[in-house]
Design a protein around this motif. Sequence first.
Motif, short mmCIF file in Angstrom:
data_model
loop_
_atom_site.label_atom_id
_atom_site.label_comp_id
_atom_site.label_asym_id
_atom_site.label_seq_id
_atom_site.Cartn_x
_atom_site.Cartn_y
_atom_site.Cartn_z
N ASN A 276 0.83 -1.19 0.00
CA ASN A 276 0.00 0.00 0.00
C ASN A 276 0.87 1.24 0.00
OD1 ASN A 276 -2.48 -1.44 0.14
ND2 ASN A 276 -2.21 -1.72 2.35
N TYR A 277 0.22 2.39 -0.25
CA TYR A 277 0.94 3.66 -0.23
C TYR A 277 1.57 3.87 1.15
CZ TYR A 277 1.83 8.66 -0.41
OH TYR A 277 2.45 9.89 -0.37
N PRO A 278 2.82 4.35 1.24
CA PRO A 278 3.67 4.85 0.15
C PRO A 278 4.64 3.82 -0.41
CG PRO A 278 4.61 5.47 2.26
CD PRO A 278 3.35 4.71 2.57
N LEU A 279 4.53 2.56 0.05
CA LEU A 279 5.50 1.55 -0.38
C LEU A 279 5.31 1.15 -1.83
CD1 LEU A 279 5.49 -0.74 2.81
CD2 LEU A 279 7.11 1.09 2.20
N ASN A 280 4.15 1.47 -2.44
CA ASN A 280 3.93 1.11 -3.84
C ASN A 280 4.32 2.24 -4.80
OD1 ASN A 280 1.88 2.84 -3.11
ND2 ASN A 280 0.27 1.73 -4.20
N ILE A 281 4.94 3.29 -4.28
CA ILE A 281 5.39 4.40 -5.12
C ILE A 281 6.84 4.17 -5.53
CG2 ILE A 281 5.79 6.89 -5.24
CD1 ILE A 281 2.89 6.25 -5.09
N ILE A 282 7.08 4.20 -6.83
CA ILE A 282 8.44 4.09 -7.37
C ILE A 282 8.96 5.51 -7.61
CG2 ILE A 282 9.88 3.15 -9.21
CD1 ILE A 282 8.46 1.03 -7.54
N ARG A 283 10.12 5.81 -7.06
CA ARG A 283 10.69 7.14 -7.20
C ARG A 283 12.08 7.04 -7.82
NH1 ARG A 283 7.39 10.39 -4.05
NH2 ARG A 283 6.27 9.27 -2.41
N GLY A 284 12.51 8.12 -8.46
CA GLY A 284 13.84 8.12 -9.03
C GLY A 284 14.16 9.44 -9.69
N ARG A 285 15.25 9.42 -10.43
CA ARG A 285 15.68 10.59 -11.19
C ARG A 285 15.63 10.25 -12.67
NH1 ARG A 285 16.41 15.48 -8.29
NH2 ARG A 285 16.74 14.87 -6.11
N ARG A 286 15.58 11.26 -13.48
CA ARG A 286 15.44 11.09 -14.93
C ARG A 286 16.57 10.26 -15.52
NH1 ARG A 286 14.99 10.05 -19.41
NH2 ARG A 286 14.15 11.23 -21.16
N ASP A 287 17.73 10.26 -14.88
CA ASP A 287 18.90 9.57 -15.44
C ASP A 287 18.72 8.06 -15.51
OD1 ASP A 287 20.04 12.02 -15.63
OD2 ASP A 287 21.40 11.77 -13.92
N ASP A 288 17.90 7.49 -14.61
CA ASP A 288 17.87 6.03 -14.52
C ASP A 288 16.60 5.42 -15.10
OD1 ASP A 288 16.05 6.78 -12.64
OD2 ASP A 288 17.09 5.93 -10.91
N ILE A 289 15.93 6.12 -15.98
CA ILE A 289 14.75 5.56 -16.63
C ILE A 289 14.52 6.26 -17.96
CG2 ILE A 289 13.05 7.13 -15.65
CD1 ILE A 289 11.23 4.71 -15.23
N HIS A 290 14.02 5.53 -18.95
CA HIS A 290 13.72 6.12 -20.25
C HIS A 290 12.29 6.65 -20.23
CE1 HIS A 290 17.41 4.88 -22.09
NE2 HIS A 290 17.22 3.63 -21.68
N HIS A 291 12.15 7.95 -20.39
CA HIS A 291 10.83 8.58 -20.41
C HIS A 291 10.59 9.20 -21.77
CE1 HIS A 291 10.95 9.18 -15.76
NE2 HIS A 291 10.66 7.95 -16.11
N TYR A 292 9.35 9.19 -22.18
CA TYR A 292 8.98 9.77 -23.46
C TYR A 292 7.79 10.70 -23.25
CZ TYR A 292 11.97 6.05 -25.08
OH TYR A 292 13.04 5.23 -25.27
N PRO A 293 7.80 11.84 -23.92
CA PRO A 293 6.73 12.82 -23.69
C PRO A 293 5.36 12.24 -24.04
CG PRO A 293 8.54 13.79 -24.94
CD PRO A 293 8.79 12.32 -24.89
N ILE A 294 4.37 12.67 -23.28
CA ILE A 294 2.98 12.37 -23.60
C ILE A 294 2.39 13.63 -24.22
CG2 ILE A 294 0.71 11.80 -22.67
CD1 ILE A 294 2.05 10.30 -20.46
N CYS A 295 2.00 13.54 -25.47
CA CYS A 295 1.47 14.72 -26.14
C CYS A 295 0.28 14.28 -27.00
CB CYS A 295 2.52 15.39 -27.01
SG CYS A 295 3.23 14.30 -28.25
N PHE A 296 -0.44 15.24 -27.50
CA PHE A 296 -1.55 14.93 -28.40
C PHE A 296 -0.96 14.45 -29.73
CE2 PHE A 296 -4.69 15.75 -31.59
CZ PHE A 296 -5.88 15.44 -30.95
N PRO A 297 -1.43 13.33 -30.33
CA PRO A 297 -2.61 12.56 -29.88
C PRO A 297 -2.29 11.36 -29.00
CG PRO A 297 -1.98 11.84 -32.05
CD PRO A 297 -0.98 12.91 -31.66
N SER A 298 -1.05 11.29 -28.48
CA SER A 298 -0.69 10.10 -27.70
C SER A 298 -1.51 9.99 -26.42
CB SER A 298 0.81 10.12 -27.38
OG SER A 298 1.16 11.27 -26.63
N ILE A 299 -1.96 11.13 -25.86
CA ILE A 299 -2.82 11.07 -24.68
C ILE A 299 -4.11 10.32 -24.99
CG2 ILE A 299 -4.22 12.46 -23.09
CD1 ILE A 299 -2.08 14.59 -23.19
N ILE A 300 -4.75 10.73 -26.08
CA ILE A 300 -6.00 10.08 -26.46
C ILE A 300 -5.75 8.63 -26.86
CG2 ILE A 300 -7.78 10.05 -28.23
CD1 ILE A 300 -8.34 12.08 -26.16
N GLU A 301 -4.67 8.38 -27.54
CA GLU A 301 -4.34 7.01 -27.92
C GLU A 301 -4.21 6.16 -26.66
OE1 GLU A 301 -0.93 4.42 -30.27
OE2 GLU A 301 -0.74 6.60 -30.10
#
Length: 445
Positions: free
Chosen positions: A363-388
Amino acid sequence: MTKKITCLPEEVITMILKDKRVSIEDVVNFQTTCRKYHHIQLNNKFWEKKYYQRCPTAKKKYNKEKQEKIFNDFKIDFKEEIKLSLEYIIKIKQLQHMITVMFENNLSDSAIKILRSQLNFSLEHYLCTIAKNSMLYYFVVDELNRIISAKQLWESSCNLTSIYDLGIFFRRLKQHRVMYKTDKYMNMPKEKQLFERLFTIAIQYFQPHVSYSAIKTWLDEIAKEVLSRLKNIYPAHSIFSTPDDQFFIWRDNKIDDNYWNETEARQIMNVLEEFVFLDLKDHKLLKFDIEDKYIDFISEFVKKYLFSPVIYDNVARRLGIRCVLRRKGWLWEDVVITWKPKYDTVDMHNVEYFYIDEDSSQNYPLNIIRGRRDDIHHYPICFPSIIEWIFRTIFIDKLLKINITSYEWEISILKRLFSGERDITIKPMTVLFHAVHQNGSIILR
């Protein structure tokens, strides 16, 4: 001695005609019975009542305050609105009849080609016109849905092709509405293109009565609750000396940066995170007014996906905090909230992120994953990817899991629409006129 209806005063007759058991057609037929009834004055308030009786979607969507505004400020002529709506229903039914006649008469290929072109043009023109008029749209959607349901329930020997055609028209109308609403959204200033507007457009495809104002008010109430909790913990926070006008600006516009210094921003985020990820699931604010056959998976969507992270993002903006939603990796298992104290550069190096691990048994907060941008690949969410994301993650997966397979084709069209393949809306009915013969019957595909 029993009195005749002709002896009743007009006021009493009008009250009788207002009864929901008296249909619009009954009213029209009644007025044609004699000259006296023909001249009964049925005012705009009478026809307003008959409109909402006939159109439950509009009645659900517009509360009393909105109905009064439509009546007093917009000056809608409800009799003409009803008349126009019924005329379009007749036009659509006539087109459906023409399709049936076209194939039953074994016309030549050249004749079918000409008629097909004419029918395509006429139908698309009608549907596009209806989709751009909200009052007309809700009425026609309810009427088509009523016709289709009645045929399926009561006409054991009904023409299945007729039901199929009207079903396609019904879905095509809703797709035109989505296109119209999406175009309006894309033409808004960038700062007005808020996620909750997109979410409303998506969910209205299945539930037209859900309004943007209702979702916005719901998010506002969550923001108020967070402020109340914040005041109990940090009563000296600068946010409590912020003028009301500033809150309205944050609510109605995207923000470019955090309004607070890092310490005060984190204080808000800590309270917001605990409320949204822990307490909101059982809070009274979850009483989300969505009622129809999709309530189960929509409710599941609200509980699971809007908590993490969309509610957080939209409420944070209302409190002067800028977050950026991103997706983890190329897949969509987790949508990540990213944040940094200042957005004075586009550099995403060392940006903080967090998201809920949906597979965690903690349960919260143990199910929250935290980190910094350096250690994960993130990609922007933009229109129309939000709707997709909304349609792929929620509507497609959830619908298929509850075996509503008849919507596979319609949702594939919606995905293409939201992905930018707009040509599907220019010539959508080409799929309609591919006829094949099965057991002596014509099935349109």
